[in-house]
Design an enzyme around this catalytic site. Sequence first.
Site, mmCIF file in Angstrom:
data_model
loop_
_atom_site.group_PDB
_atom_site.id
_atom_site.type_symbol
_atom_site.label_atom_id
_atom_site.label_comp_id
_atom_site.label_asym_id
_atom_site.label_seq_id
_atom_site.Cartn_x
_atom_site.Cartn_y
_atom_site.Cartn_z
ATOM 1 N N SER A 1 0.802 -1.090 0.134
ATOM 2 C CA SER A 1 0.172 0.095 -0.091
ATOM 3 C C SER A 1 0.860 1.285 -0.068
ATOM 4 O O SER A 1 1.737 1.363 0.546
ATOM 5 C CB SER A 1 -0.966 0.101 1.397
ATOM 6 N N HIS B 1 -4.952 -0.495 -2.900
ATOM 7 C CA HIS B 1 -4.513 -1.541 -3.624
ATOM 8 C C HIS B 1 -5.070 -1.497 -5.116
ATOM 9 O O HIS B 1 -6.104 -1.944 -5.172
ATOM 10 C CB HIS B 1 -4.516 -2.939 -3.119
ATOM 11 N N HIS C 1 -4.855 -10.752 -0.292
ATOM 12 C CA HIS C 1 -4.535 -11.022 1.089
ATOM 13 C C HIS C 1 -5.227 -12.163 1.685
ATOM 14 O O HIS C 1 -6.417 -12.362 1.118
ATOM 15 C CB HIS C 1 -4.899 -9.768 1.930
ATOM 16 N N TYR D 1 -6.872 -12.094 4.279
ATOM 17 C CA TYR D 1 -7.862 -11.624 5.278
ATOM 18 C C TYR D 1 -9.149 -11.266 4.198
ATOM 19 O O TYR D 1 -10.130 -10.878 4.483
ATOM 20 C CB TYR D 1 -7.443 -10.519 6.167
ATOM 21 N N GLU D 2 -9.002 -10.992 2.904
ATOM 22 C CA GLU D 2 -10.063 -10.801 2.005
ATOM 23 C C GLU D 2 -11.051 -11.978 1.687
ATOM 24 O O GLU D 2 -11.832 -11.997 0.986
ATOM 25 C CB GLU D 2 -9.412 -10.162 0.631
ATOM 26 N N ALA E 1 3.333 -3.147 4.070
ATOM 27 C CA ALA E 1 3.227 -1.962 5.431
ATOM 28 C C ALA E 1 3.199 -3.047 6.515
ATOM 29 O O ALA E 1 2.627 -4.241 6.623
ATOM 30 C CB ALA E 1 1.789 -1.456 5.200
ATOM 31 N N MET F 1 0.108 -8.490 7.549
ATOM 32 C CA MET F 1 -0.937 -9.289 7.119
ATOM 33 C C MET F 1 -0.598 -9.952 5.557
ATOM 34 O O MET F 1 -1.667 -10.132 4.908
ATOM 35 C CB MET F 1 -2.326 -8.775 6.984
ATOM 36 N N SER F 2 0.573 -9.890 5.195
ATOM 37 C CA SER F 2 0.626 -10.408 3.832
ATOM 38 C C SER F 2 2.301 -10.879 3.762
ATOM 39 O O SER F 2 2.851 -11.342 4.477
ATOM 40 C CB SER F 2 0.774 -9.075 2.943
ATOM 41 N N ASN G 1 3.398 2.093 11.950
ATOM 42 C CA ASN G 1 2.920 2.362 13.021
ATOM 43 C C ASN G 1 3.646 1.302 14.069
ATOM 44 O O ASN G 1 4.211 0.527 13.791
ATOM 45 C CB ASN G 1 1.419 1.937 13.394
ATOM 46 N N HIS H 1 -6.490 2.036 9.698
ATOM 47 C CA HIS H 1 -6.009 2.077 8.362
ATOM 48 C C HIS H 1 -5.535 3.190 7.606
ATOM 49 O O HIS H 1 -4.637 3.367 7.136
ATOM 50 C CB HIS H 1 -7.262 1.364 7.494
HETATM 51 N N1 HPA Z 1 -0.443 -5.346 12.459
HETATM 52 C C1 HPA Z 1 -0.565 -5.761 11.082
HETATM 53 N N2 HPA Z 1 -0.657 -5.245 10.117
HETATM 54 C C2 HPA Z 1 -0.229 -4.095 9.777
HETATM 55 C C3 HPA Z 1 0.110 -3.138 10.684
HETATM 56 C C4 HPA Z 1 0.020 -3.800 12.196
HETATM 57 O O1 HPA Z 1 0.273 -3.168 13.288
HETATM 58 N N3 HPA Z 1 0.324 -2.097 10.267
HETATM 59 C C5 HPA Z 1 0.393 -2.141 9.148
HETATM 60 N N4 HPA Z 1 0.057 -3.305 8.776
#
Ligand code: HPA
Length: 272
Positions: free
Chosen positions: A30, A61, A83, A85-86, A113, A211-212, A235, A246
């Site tokens: 992203s 995306h 992903h 989670y999709e 990310a 998550m990827s 973060n 997000h």
């Molecule tokens: N956790 C999981 N996925 C992420 C995070 C996170 O803190 N930041 C960006 N993608």
Amino acid sequence: MNYDDVQACAGFIRERFTGEMPKLAMVLGSGLNSLADALEDATVFSYADLPGFPKPTVEGHAGRMLIGKLGDKPVICMQGRAHAYEGHPAEKLGYATRVLWALGVETLVLTNAAGSLREEAGPGSLMAITDHINFSGVNPLVGPNDDRIGPRFPDVSEAWNKALTKKLLACANALGIPLHSGVYLMAKGPNFETPAEIRAFKVWGADAVGMSTVPECLVARHCGMKVVGISSITNLAAGMQGELTHHETMEYGAIAAVNLEKLLRAFVADVL
Ligand code: HPA
């Protein structure tokens, strides 16, 4: 994820792109759209048009494959990814990677990310991925194995190529871009982690969480591609700062993207 489907998709691309096929591909996480936009002479395929491709559904995306030049080096940019989670089935998470292999790509640069588990690697910074922990419960290699693609039990003791990672660190150093190194842990999502999970992951040796990326790495190693990876830290992980959103991921992703773009340009110029 069958061999014939992958070859058919590669054939579809080859019919429409007759130039020199790149040996290096990058999967852009992203917020890295500007790098894809910077490709010269790009031939663009929407994932929607590529046979068998899963269609990404997340904001930020784009879902495009671009074949073009970065500087004067031929590269493929994958803008957007599927992903877990999709809701995509595990095998679909490696489909695009196998198509790249069928096209003759030898080196795969994976970006994402991620949240940082280390205070000193804060939002906006970059981390080279030296190893991973697959905590997602998802593995695209599950199912019947096709020996034409790779072995039943692939060795992943060097999932992330050491020599290429060293080059990446050298490029960052030459550019004066701070580049942390660490272990990436994949969680399935879509929720961010709990603070208790993050404390547990720290004990396991994780430095970043996202998550990827791990499914693509596994599929790429299975078929013998070299893999190198970089996380854009958006973060500090759950419990290490305030609420996670997000929106914030996108905002700090954009800051890290400026350095990541410079770094990827230098890396491509160095290795190709
Ligand atoms: N956790 C999981 N996925 C992420 C995070 C996170 O803190 N930041 C960006 N993608």
